[in-house]
Design an enzyme around this catalytic site. Structure first.
Site: not given
Length: 298
Positions: A90, A104, A106
């Site tokens: 992550s 972001h 993940n």
């Protein structure tokens, strides 16, 4: 299914991403290995006050235990009482320059076991972009790279996972998207392990191609206090989502994960203002009118 194979891929992915980001920033990430008392551990790679990245973390974790937390069984009560293994990478990156977007990504694998019953497993992940000042070419590049990553597995995945991302990264209490989206998937276990693992690898492997060109394009754009102020204000939305809505944050905290690693996603400088609205026609207002609208970019 082979957790050993998944863990090896994830560890390599973390290393390749960190190496790529260090080449852009010019400063090294701090590498911090940790053990989880209840089983497992990980490696947190963190940069603070870098040349480009004000704060960022790229974390690998592998945890296991005898019982699942409430966040994992709320939607699937049949999993209560099972032992579990979970592994993932992550990352969240907060550049200093307000014209460079937060990002972001993940990718993760989860397996729950119970004696006398079939193993329950799934993959999940995705990546999404959160700009403070919108650029159409950046949005198109990011989404096109996401589409390219998935199209080799099947042409239906990008539109499906793009819609899922728009719906998941949505601040219900604000009635607005967190950013311009990307792709998101969870509970992914069809048609078979091999296909699911390959798709997850495609997402992980396309992170740097999706984000690095945008970061390099924006890192030297001149900015002033007004832009930094707006960046800090909009970062508040990021904090609100991660602490109020994000299932990964809840899972990590409820499983006794390492708090420092879980909360590395939070930006270093944030501001909240009471009932603030941008000036009509400003660059700040265009973020709302032209970008935070769940648009199809390609």
């Amino acid at each position: 299914m082979n957790m050993v194979e998944v863990k090896a891929y994830l560890a390599d992915l973390q290393n390749s991403i960190v190496t790529g980001l260090e080449a852009i920033d010019g400063k090294s990430f701090q590498r911090d290995g940790w053990d989880r008392p209840d089983g497992g551990g990980g490696l947190s790679c963190v940069i603070e006050e870098g040349n480009v990245l004000e704060r960022g973390g790229v974390n690998f974790s592998y945890v296991f235990g005898h019982g699942l937390p409430a966040s994992a069984t709320a939607a699937r009560p049949e999993l209560a009482g099972r032992s579990f293994e979970a592994a993932g990478v992550s990352l969240v990156l907060h550049p200093r320059n307000p014209y460079a977007p937060t990002v972001h990504m993940n990718v993760r694998f989860f397996e729950a076991k119970k004696e006398g019953a079939d193993s329950v497993w799934w993959f999940g992940g995705g990546m999404d972009l959160t700009p403070y000042y919108g650029f159409e070419e950046d949005a198109i590049h990011f989404h096109q790279t996401c589409k390219t990553a998935l199209d080799s597995i099947g042409s239906d995945y990008y539109p499906r996972f793009k819609k899922w991302c728009d719906e998941y990264f949505f601040l219900k209490h604000r009635k607005e998207p967190r950013g311009i989206g990307g792709v998101f998937f969870d509970d992914f276990n069809q048609p078979d392990f091999s296909t699911c693992f390959k798709l997850t690898q495609r997402v992980g492997d396309h992170f740097l191609p999706a984000y690095a060109p945008i970061l390099e394009r924006r890192l030297n754009v001149p900015y002033g206090e007004q832009e930094r102020d707006f960046q800090a204000y909009r970062r508040g939305r990021y904090v609100e989502f991660n602490l109020v809505w994000d299932r990964g944050t809840l899972f990590g905290l409820q499983t006794g994960g390492r708090t420092e690693s879980i909360l590395m996603s939070l930006p270093p400088i944030v501001k909240w203002r009471y009932n603030w609205v941008p000036q009509a026609g400003s660059s700040e207002s265009k973020l709302y009118t032209d970008f935070l609208i769940g648009k199809n970019w390609i």
